[in-house]
Design an enzyme around this catalytic site. Structure first.
Site, mmCIF file in Angstrom:
data_model
loop_
_atom_site.group_PDB
_atom_site.id
_atom_site.type_symbol
_atom_site.label_atom_id
_atom_site.label_comp_id
_atom_site.label_asym_id
_atom_site.label_seq_id
_atom_site.Cartn_x
_atom_site.Cartn_y
_atom_site.Cartn_z
ATOM 1 N N THR A 53 0.824 -1.213 0.000
ATOM 2 C CA THR A 53 0.000 0.000 0.000
ATOM 3 C C THR A 53 0.854 1.258 0.000
ATOM 4 O O THR A 53 0.446 2.288 -0.538
ATOM 5 C CB THR A 53 -0.936 -0.025 1.225
ATOM 6 O OG1 THR A 53 -1.788 -1.151 1.087
ATOM 7 C CG2 THR A 53 -1.780 1.219 1.329
ATOM 8 N N SER A 100 1.627 -7.643 -1.053
ATOM 9 C CA SER A 100 2.443 -8.608 -0.309
ATOM 10 C C SER A 100 1.817 -9.996 -0.253
ATOM 11 O O SER A 100 2.494 -10.964 0.079
ATOM 12 C CB SER A 100 2.769 -8.091 1.092
ATOM 13 O OG SER A 100 1.613 -8.019 1.892
ATOM 14 N N THR A 134 1.624 -4.468 4.084
ATOM 15 C CA THR A 134 1.473 -4.783 5.507
ATOM 16 C C THR A 134 0.864 -6.171 5.749
ATOM 17 O O THR A 134 1.025 -6.718 6.836
ATOM 18 C CB THR A 134 0.602 -3.725 6.217
ATOM 19 O OG1 THR A 134 -0.685 -3.716 5.608
ATOM 20 C CG2 THR A 134 1.234 -2.347 6.149
ATOM 21 N N ASP A 135 0.171 -6.733 4.735
ATOM 22 C CA ASP A 135 -0.502 -8.019 4.981
ATOM 23 C C ASP A 135 0.476 -9.119 5.367
ATOM 24 O O ASP A 135 0.184 -9.948 6.231
ATOM 25 C CB ASP A 135 -1.273 -8.473 3.729
ATOM 26 C CG ASP A 135 -2.489 -7.602 3.461
ATOM 27 O OD1 ASP A 135 -2.836 -6.774 4.316
ATOM 28 O OD2 ASP A 135 -3.087 -7.766 2.374
HETATM 29 C C1 SIN Z 1 -0.341 -5.439 0.834
HETATM 30 O O1 SIN Z 1 -0.053 -6.073 1.843
HETATM 31 O O2 SIN Z 1 0.365 -5.432 -0.186
HETATM 32 C C2 SIN Z 1 -1.575 -4.628 0.794
HETATM 33 C C3 SIN Z 1 -1.969 -4.097 2.108
HETATM 34 C C4 SIN Z 1 -1.002 -3.107 2.696
HETATM 35 O O3 SIN Z 1 0.111 -2.893 2.255
HETATM 36 O O4 SIN Z 1 -1.426 -2.478 3.688
#
Ligand code: SIN
Length: 367
Positions: A53, A100, A134-135
């Protein structure tokens, strides 16, 4: 009376003029020297982009609607935060640019190999920042925590709002991560995740929710904060990490297959493929119907690790008896305050060293 406007030299004794000039020169010398001294070079920090993100583009900018993760190149993300240049000389490198959820164990391996190579070859780098979705950030960061052979900081960072969304958090997070990676006091603290001005150990960090502040370590593992005057540490990890680990990614091409399963009321155990070398069970206690299949799995030579679903501490570790009965089932390895998905990563790495569950238990007790 002398008119000092018409005769200013009358303000002081003519004989004291040389002394006054000398005193003035003495007072001004340090500031002249400071103006001429070259500024101390800033620490060098490399920002490696993998997507997420923080590199996301909102389809309807200015709204909280959907967006595409992993679109903006890392050099543009860095260029969008000019404030970082106050704290470090920045270079950037694009490793991947994806959500991710697409990051797989083979990417953990190649990212770890790349970071190890950079920290070996580039003695001039103070530290490395990895931008990441973050995932899955807590998994990639923990893999590097166990496999990067350096005491220099490697700092993971992401965002919960995309750059073109309302109130993006990426710029402030990136600035904080760069400050942590540039700081000498960050050495030896292991791989960390910096989100919302918190410095979190990669061993303990977890994504709790999607909103700001959604990264936490639970009961232990927050090492410090990024205060207005810089990174401030209160704690350091004691378990084996970084230079103290026994895992060597340069000797590994693929990671062993390890499954992660939940135990639940009325459950009757998992089906595991023949090439599965380990199973992590997230459980608060087995249902009667699960015991037989789990016993069969370990008797067949698959290493079984047990942890709480919340990653809380499992009391006690299996201790190898002085004399082993040949028909005794191998032990269930007990995790030590580790989330199920992180147990899976540690078990994958442990299985690159040994198939002996007692030895795997030793590893789970030390890391
Ligand atoms: C991801 O993990 O690529 C999408 C969600 C995020 O980065 O918060």
């Amino acid at each position: 009376m002398v008119d000092i406007l018409r005769y200013p030299s009358a303000m002081f004794n003519v004989r004291s003029v040389p002394a006054l000039v000398f005193a003035l020169v003495l007072v001004m010398l340090p500031s002249v020297a400071a103006a001429q001294a070259p500024a101390a070079p800033l620490p060098k920090v490399l920002v490696i982009g993998t997507g997420g993100t923080i590199a996301g583009v909102q389809d309807r900018p200015g709204t909280l609607d959907g967006y595409r993760a992993g679109e903006v190149p890392v050099n543009q993300i860095v260029a969008g935060v000019p404030e970082v240049a106050r704290f470090a000389e920045i270079e950037s490198e694009q490793f991947l640019n994806t959500a991710s959820g697409n990051i797989l164990p083979e990417h953990w391996l190649s990212l770890s190999k790349r970071v190890n190579q950079l920290l070996r070859d580039r003695r001039d780098l103070a530290g490395i920042v990895v931008t990441h979705g973050t995932d899955r950030m807590e998994e990639t960061a923990f893999f590097l925590y166990l496999t990067v052979k350096s005491d220099r900081p490697v700092v993971f960072v992401g965002a919960q709002h995309p750059a073109t969304g309302i109130s993006p958090d990426g710029p402030a997070n990136l600035l904080a991560a760069v400050r942590v990676a540039a700081a000498p006091q960050s050495r030896g603290k292991g791989v960390t995740i910096v989100m919302d001005q918190r410095i979190l150990s990669a061993r303990e960090s977890r994504k709790l929710y999607l909103r700001f502040g959604g990264f936490s370590t639970g009961e232990m593992g927050m090492l410090g904060v990024v205060a207005p005057d810089g990174p401030t540490y209160f704690f350091a990890p004691l378990r084996r990490q970084g230079l103290a680990t026994e895992f060597d990614v340069d000797a590994i091409d693929t990671l062993p297959k390890v499954e992660l399963v939940y135990s639940y009321s009325g459950g009757d155990g998992p089906l595991v493929a023949d090439d599965t070398r380990g199973v992590v069970v997230a459980t608060t206690g087995y249902a009667p119907g699960e015991r037989v299949p789990f016993d069969a799995i370990r008797r067949a030579g698959t290493v079984l690790v047990q942890t709480f679903p919340t990653g809380e501490h499992v009391p006690g570790v299996a201790v190898r008896p002085a004399t082993l009965q040949t028909d005794a089932a191998p032990p269930i390895v007990q995790a030590q305050h580790l989330l199920p998905q992180k147990c899976r990563i540690l078990l994958m790495l442990a299985l690159t060293r040994t198939n002996d569950p007692w030895e795997v238990q030793r590893i789970f007790a030390e890391y």
